[in-house]
Design a protein around this motif. Structure first.
Motif, PDB file in Angstrom:
ATOM      1  N   LEU A  38      50.825  -5.745  21.086  1.00 44.54           N
ATOM      2  CA  LEU A  38      49.865  -6.044  20.024  1.00 44.54           C
ATOM      3  C   LEU A  38      49.609  -7.556  19.943  1.00 44.54           C
ATOM      4  O   LEU A  38      48.474  -8.010  19.910  1.00 44.54           O
ATOM      5  N   ARG A  39      50.695  -8.299  19.975  1.00 42.07           N
ATOM      6  CA  ARG A  39      50.561  -9.754  19.892  1.00 42.07           C
ATOM      7  C   ARG A  39      49.872 -10.304  21.139  1.00 42.07           C
ATOM      8  O   ARG A  39      49.053 -11.220  21.060  1.00 42.07           O
ATOM      9  N   ASN A  40      50.179  -9.723  22.293  1.00 48.44           N
ATOM     10  CA  ASN A  40      49.554 -10.212  23.530  1.00 48.44           C
ATOM     11  C   ASN A  40      48.052  -9.961  23.516  1.00 48.44           C
ATOM     12  O   ASN A  40      47.274 -10.778  24.021  1.00 48.44           O
ATOM     13  N   ILE A  41      47.629  -8.843  22.946  1.00 50.21           N
ATOM     14  CA  ILE A  41      46.186  -8.559  22.840  1.00 50.21           C
ATOM     15  C   ILE A  41      45.529  -9.634  21.970  1.00 50.21           C
ATOM     16  O   ILE A  41      44.494 -10.200  22.316  1.00 50.21           O
ATOM     17  N   LYS A  42      46.172  -9.918  20.833  1.00 49.63           N
ATOM     18  CA  LYS A  42      45.580 -10.899  19.912  1.00 49.63           C
ATOM     19  C   LYS A  42      45.528 -12.288  20.558  1.00 49.63           C
ATOM     20  O   LYS A  42      44.523 -12.995  20.444  1.00 49.63           O
ATOM     21  N   ASP A  43      46.623 -12.662  21.261  1.00 51.94           N
ATOM     22  CA  ASP A  43      46.649 -13.984  21.915  1.00 51.94           C
ATOM     23  C   ASP A  43      45.560 -14.084  22.976  1.00 51.94           C
ATOM     24  O   ASP A  43      44.894 -15.111  23.111  1.00 51.94           O
ATOM     25  N   GLY A  48      45.019   9.510  11.022  1.00 49.42           N
ATOM     26  CA  GLY A  48      45.499  10.337  12.113  1.00 49.42           C
ATOM     27  C   GLY A  48      45.153   9.899  13.499  1.00 49.42           C
ATOM     28  O   GLY A  48      44.643   8.801  13.719  1.00 49.42           O
ATOM     29  N   ASN A  49      45.457  10.822  14.441  1.00 44.75           N
ATOM     30  CA  ASN A  49      45.359  10.524  15.867  1.00 44.75           C
ATOM     31  C   ASN A  49      46.151   9.275  16.198  1.00 44.75           C
ATOM     32  O   ASN A  49      45.625   8.272  16.638  1.00 44.75           O
ATOM     33  N   PHE A  50      47.469   9.388  15.954  1.00 41.94           N
ATOM     34  CA  PHE A  50      48.409   8.302  16.226  1.00 41.94           C
ATOM     35  C   PHE A  50      47.972   7.074  15.437  1.00 41.94           C
ATOM     36  O   PHE A  50      47.893   7.147  14.222  1.00 41.94           O
ATOM     37  N   ILE A  51      47.618   5.948  16.071  1.00 35.72           N
ATOM     38  CA  ILE A  51      47.237   4.759  15.287  1.00 35.72           C
ATOM     39  C   ILE A  51      45.729   4.544  15.280  1.00 35.72           C
ATOM     40  O   ILE A  51      45.260   3.457  14.972  1.00 35.72           O
ATOM     41  N   PHE A  52      44.959   5.587  15.606  1.00 38.60           N
ATOM     42  CA  PHE A  52      43.503   5.427  15.635  1.00 38.60           C
ATOM     43  C   PHE A  52      42.970   5.065  14.244  1.00 38.60           C
ATOM     44  O   PHE A  52      42.115   4.199  14.098  1.00 38.60           O
ATOM     45  N   GLN A  97      42.034  -6.563  12.422  1.00 40.29           N
ATOM     46  CA  GLN A  97      40.738  -6.741  13.082  1.00 40.29           C
ATOM     47  C   GLN A  97      40.688  -8.099  13.759  1.00 40.29           C
ATOM     48  O   GLN A  97      41.367  -9.044  13.343  1.00 40.29           O
ATOM     49  N   MET A  98      39.876  -8.185  14.803  1.00 34.73           N
ATOM     50  CA  MET A  98      39.591  -9.469  15.459  1.00 34.73           C
ATOM     51  C   MET A  98      38.071  -9.602  15.353  1.00 34.73           C
ATOM     52  O   MET A  98      37.349  -8.811  15.973  1.00 34.73           O
ATOM     53  N   LEU A 145      19.143 -20.855   6.096  1.00 33.87           N
ATOM     54  CA  LEU A 145      20.256 -19.930   5.853  1.00 33.87           C
ATOM     55  C   LEU A 145      20.428 -19.090   7.127  1.00 33.87           C
ATOM     56  O   LEU A 145      19.605 -18.210   7.402  1.00 33.87           O
ATOM     57  N   PRO A 146      21.482 -19.355   7.913  1.00 35.18           N
ATOM     58  CA  PRO A 146      21.574 -18.735   9.236  1.00 35.18           C
ATOM     59  C   PRO A 146      21.703 -17.214   9.182  1.00 35.18           C
ATOM     60  O   PRO A 146      22.217 -16.654   8.212  1.00 35.18           O
ATOM     61  N   HIS A 147      21.243 -16.587  10.243  1.00 30.12           N
ATOM     62  CA  HIS A 147      21.479 -15.159  10.466  1.00 30.12           C
ATOM     63  C   HIS A 147      22.773 -15.017  11.260  1.00 30.12           C
ATOM     64  O   HIS A 147      23.310 -16.012  11.752  1.00 30.12           O
ATOM     65  N   VAL A 148      23.263 -13.782  11.362  1.00 35.21           N
ATOM     66  CA  VAL A 148      24.573 -13.640  11.992  1.00 35.21           C
ATOM     67  C   VAL A 148      24.674 -12.370  12.849  1.00 35.21           C
ATOM     68  O   VAL A 148      24.150 -11.317  12.473  1.00 35.21           O
ATOM     69  N   VAL A 149      25.298 -12.540  14.019  1.00 39.35           N
ATOM     70  CA  VAL A 149      25.642 -11.390  14.866  1.00 39.35           C
ATOM     71  C   VAL A 149      27.159 -11.293  14.853  1.00 39.35           C
ATOM     72  O   VAL A 149      27.847 -12.312  14.990  1.00 39.35           O
ATOM     73  N   GLU A 150      27.677 -10.072  14.666  1.00 35.12           N
ATOM     74  CA  GLU A 150      29.111  -9.899  14.453  1.00 35.12           C
ATOM     75  C   GLU A 150      29.762  -8.983  15.487  1.00 35.12           C
ATOM     76  O   GLU A 150      29.595  -7.766  15.429  1.00 35.12           O
ATOM     77  N   PRO A 151      30.530  -9.555  16.426  1.00 31.61           N
ATOM     78  CA  PRO A 151      31.373  -8.714  17.274  1.00 31.61           C
ATOM     79  C   PRO A 151      32.693  -8.430  16.541  1.00 31.61           C
ATOM     80  O   PRO A 151      33.325  -9.354  16.041  1.00 31.61           O
ATOM     81  N   THR A 152      33.088  -7.177  16.467  1.00 34.54           N
ATOM     82  CA  THR A 152      34.322  -6.841  15.755  1.00 34.54           C
ATOM     83  C   THR A 152      35.171  -5.877  16.567  1.00 34.54           C
ATOM     84  O   THR A 152      34.664  -4.900  17.115  1.00 34.54           O
ATOM     85  N   PHE A 153      36.463  -6.191  16.656  1.00 36.66           N
ATOM     86  CA  PHE A 153      37.397  -5.367  17.434  1.00 36.66           C
ATOM     87  C   PHE A 153      38.545  -4.938  16.532  1.00 36.66           C
ATOM     88  O   PHE A 153      39.042  -5.730  15.734  1.00 36.66           O
ATOM     89  N   GLY A 154      38.997  -3.700  16.674  1.00 35.81           N
ATOM     90  CA  GLY A 154      40.208  -3.255  15.995  1.00 35.81           C
ATOM     91  C   GLY A 154      41.385  -3.495  16.928  1.00 35.81           C
ATOM     92  O   GLY A 154      41.345  -3.091  18.089  1.00 35.81           O
ATOM     93  N   VAL A 155      42.427  -4.182  16.422  1.00 33.49           N
ATOM     94  CA  VAL A 155      43.560  -4.503  17.299  1.00 33.49           C
ATOM     95  C   VAL A 155      44.319  -3.236  17.685  1.00 33.49           C
ATOM     96  O   VAL A 155      44.635  -3.009  18.852  1.00 33.49           O
ATOM     97  N   SER A 156      44.597  -2.375  16.691  1.00 34.18           N
ATOM     98  CA  SER A 156      45.429  -1.207  17.012  1.00 34.18           C
ATOM     99  C   SER A 156      44.666  -0.204  17.884  1.00 34.18           C
ATOM    100  O   SER A 156      45.260   0.448  18.738  1.00 34.18           O
ATOM    101  N   ARG A 157      43.338  -0.115  17.702  1.00 36.49           N
ATOM    102  CA  ARG A 157      42.583   0.787  18.594  1.00 36.49           C
ATOM    103  C   ARG A 157      42.566   0.231  20.020  1.00 36.49           C
ATOM    104  O   ARG A 157      42.580   0.990  20.988  1.00 36.49           O
ATOM    105  N   THR A 158      42.539  -1.101  20.148  1.00 36.54           N
ATOM    106  CA  THR A 158      42.586  -1.701  21.489  1.00 36.54           C
ATOM    107  C   THR A 158      43.941  -1.406  22.133  1.00 36.54           C
ATOM    108  O   THR A 158      44.029  -1.072  23.320  1.00 36.54           O
ATOM    109  N   LEU A 159      44.999  -1.502  21.323  1.00 37.52           N
ATOM    110  CA  LEU A 159      46.342  -1.190  21.839  1.00 37.52           C
ATOM    111  C   LEU A 159      46.430   0.272  22.283  1.00 37.52           C
ATOM    112  O   LEU A 159      46.926   0.582  23.372  1.00 37.52           O
ATOM    113  N   LEU A 160      45.919   1.154  21.428  1.00 32.67           N
ATOM    114  CA  LEU A 160      45.973   2.588  21.743  1.00 32.67           C
ATOM    115  C   LEU A 160      45.221   2.861  23.051  1.00 32.67           C
ATOM    116  O   LEU A 160      45.703   3.586  23.928  1.00 32.67           O
TER     117      LEU A 160
END
Ligand code: ATP
Length: 416
Positions: free
Chosen positions: A1-6, A164-168, A175-176, A277-292
Motif C-alpha cells: 500500500l505504501r509503495n503504491i502511494k510512494d 464488500g468484495n474484500f477491500i473493494f 484516495q490519491m 476563476l480556473p476550471h479543473v480536471v480531476e484525476p482520482t485513484f483509490g489506493v486500496s482498489r489499486t492494491l486489490l
C-alpha cells in the motif's frame, strides 16, 4: 500500500514541477460540505428486503442482476426497474422490497466536549475539497501560473450502504487525487492528456492492459459537479469490469461555490491583469482498489515437482520486500553470522527481509507468495569463497554472485 502511494507521489508530484502536494484536514467546517454540494447531493439510493431485512444499494442490486448501468437514476425509475426486471433479494430469493429511499453517504460526527449541543461535522467524503479550500494558501505561497495542480493522498470516509468484495468497498479508504487547474478553453485537450497519463501509470505498475478499459459516464450518472467523467475499470473476478479510478471535468463549480460561501475571492490574477476563476480536471485513484487490482493481476500458479506453486509476479518496486536473506541452516552459527552481515550490507540499499524459519524450500515458497523478487542464501560455499546463491522468483533460476557484487547486481535489476 505504501509503495503504491510512494510510486504515485513520485510520478505525479515529484516529477511534475507544476503539481504541488498538500496535506489537508480530515474534519472540516460543515459549511465546506454545504458549499461543495455534498450535503445536498452526495447520496445513494437504498432498499430493504421486507422478508429477510437485507439492505442493498438499489442501483447495484439492479446492475448485478441485469448488467445494465442505472447509477444516477431517480428513485421512481429505480423502483420501476425493480418491478419490471423481476429483481430478487440475493439473500432469500424473495421479491418483497420496501420503497427505495435516498441516503446521504457523508460520514457524520460530532465535535465538542459537551454531551449535548455538539456541532455536527463531516469526515471528508473525498480528499478533493482540501485542494479547493487550501487553494488560496498555495496561490499566495507559490504564485503558480495555469496550468498547475494540487495533489493529496489521504483518508476519505463514506457511509456506504453495502460493503464488500474484500477491500473493494470500505467505509474508510485512501484516495490519491489531483485537482488540475486550467483555462476553460483547454479542458478537452487536458482531459485527453490525463487519460494518457493515468493509463500509462497503471501499465507501468505491470497491469495487463487487457484487464483495463475506459468507460464514460452517461448524463444521468454524472456527479452534481461534473460535466464529463470517465472511469478506468478493472476486470475484477467478482462482477467483471468495475471502477478503479476516475477522471472528471469539474468546471469551476467548486471554486465558485467556495468563493460564494466563504466570501473569499479565489480567482487568480492573470498576466494581463485580469481576474480568472480556473476550471479543473480531476484525476482520482483509490489506493486500496489499486492494491486489490495489483494482487489480482500479479497472482500466478505453476507446477514444481508435481506441486502447485503460487507466487505474486509483482513489479519489484511495489513488492513489500525486494530481497530476502537467509542462512542455509539456522542452527549453524557461522552461517547465521555470515548471513547477518549480508543482510546488513543490503539493508541500506533495498527493502530486505530476514527469514530463518523452516527449510530453504519453504522459505522460497513464503517469499514467492508475498512477491519478493530475489532470495539470497548463504551456504557452506559462502564461507569459502564469499559468493551466495541468488534465486529469481519468476524463473526460479539460481546463480552464484559474489557478496561484494550484490549491491550493483540488484541495483541493475531494480529501478530504484
Ligand atoms: P463507486 O461508484 O464504486 O461507489 P465512486 O464513483 O463513488 O465509486 P469516486 O467518488 O470517484 O468513487 O472516488 C474516487 C475513487 O475512490 C474511486 O475510483 C475508488 O477507487 C475509490 N473509492 C470510492 N469509494 C470507495 C470505497 N467505499 N472503498 C474503497 N475505495 C473507494
Amino acid at each position: 500500500l505504501r509503495n503504491i502511494k510512494d510510486c504515485w507521489w513520485k510520478k505525479f508530484v515529484h516529477q511534475r514541477p507544476e503539481i504541488y502536494g498538500i496535506d489537508g484536514a480530515i474534519i472540516s467546517n460543515p459549511k465546506v460540505w454545504e458549499a461543495s454540494g455534498h450535503v445536498a447531493n452526495f447520496a445513494d439510493s437504498m432498499i430493504d428486503c421486507c422478508s429477510c431485512k437485507a439492505r442493498y444499494r438499489v442501483d447495484h442490486l439492479i446492475e448485478e442482476q441485469t448488467g445494465e448501468k442505472v447509477e444516477g437514476a431517480s428513485l421512481d425509475e429505480l423502483e420501476k426497474a425493480i418491478a419490471a426486471k423481476n429483481i430478487i433479494c440475493p439473500a432469500c430469493g424473495k421479491k418483497n422490497f420496501t420503497a427505495a429511499r435516498k441516503f446521504n453517504t457523508l460520514f457524520r460526527s460530532e465535535l465538542g466536549s459537551l454531551e449535548e449541543g455538539g456541532t455536527t461535522v463531516y469526515l471528508r467524503g473525498e480528499t478533493a475539497q482540501n485542494m479547493f479550500v487550501d487553494f488560496r494558501s498555495v496561490i499566495n505561497s507559490f504564485s503558480p501560473k495555469l496550468p498547475f495542480g494540487l495533489a493529496q493522498i489521504g483518508k476519505a470516509f463514506r457511509n456506504e450502504v453495502t460493503l464488500g468484495n474484500f477491500i473493494f468497498r470500505t467505509f474508510e479508504f485512501e484516495q490519491m487525487e489531483i485537482e488540475y487547474f486550467i483555462h476553460e478553453r483547454d479542458w478537452e485537450a487536458v482531459f485527453e492528456q490525463w487519460k494518457t497519463d493515468m493509463w500509462e501509470w497503471l501499465i507501468s505498475l505491470g497491469i495487463n492492459s487487457d484487464h483495463l478499459r475506459w468507460r464514460r459516464h452517461s448524463e444521468q450518472e454524472l456527479s452534481h459537479y461534473s460535466k464529463r467523467t470517465e472511469d478506468i475499470e478493472y476486470d475484477f473476478p467478482f462482477g467483471g469490469f468495475n471502477e478503479l479510478c476516475g477522471l472528471a471535468y469539474r468546471t469551476n463549480f467548486d471554486l465558485a461555490n467556495h468563493s460564494k460561501f466563504s466570501g473569499q475571492d479565489l480567482s487568480l490574477s492573470l498576466d494581463d491583469g485580469s481576474k480568472y476563476l480556473p476550471h479543473v480536471v480531476e484525476p482520482t485513484f483509490g489506493v486500496s482498489r489499486t492494491l486489490l487490482m495489483l494482487l489480482l493481476d500479479s497472482y500466478r500458479e505453476d507446477e514444481v515437482n508435481g506441486e502447485i506453486r503460487s507466487y505474486l509476479k509483482l513489479n519489484p518496486n511495489l513488492a513489500p520486500y525486494q530481497v530476502a536473506v537467509f542462512p542455509l541452516s539456522s542452527n549453524k552459527p557461522k552461517l547465521v553470522e555470515k548471513a547477518q552481515s549480508v543482510f546488513k550490507l543490503l539493508l541500506g540499499s533495498f527493502s530486505v527481509v530476514w527469514d530463518g524459519h523452516g527449510n530453504v524450500g519453504k522459505r522460497y515458497r513464503r517469499q514467492d507468495e508475498i512477491g519478493t523478487p530475489f532470495c539470497v542464501t548463504v551456504d557452506y560455499q559462502t564461507l569459502e569463497d564469499s559468493t551466495v546463491t541468488v534465486r529469481d522468483r519468476d524463473t526460479m533460476a539460481q546463480e552464484r554472485v559474489p557478496v561484494d557484487a550484490l549491491i550493483p547486481h540488484f541495483s541493475s535489476k531494480l529501478a530504484l
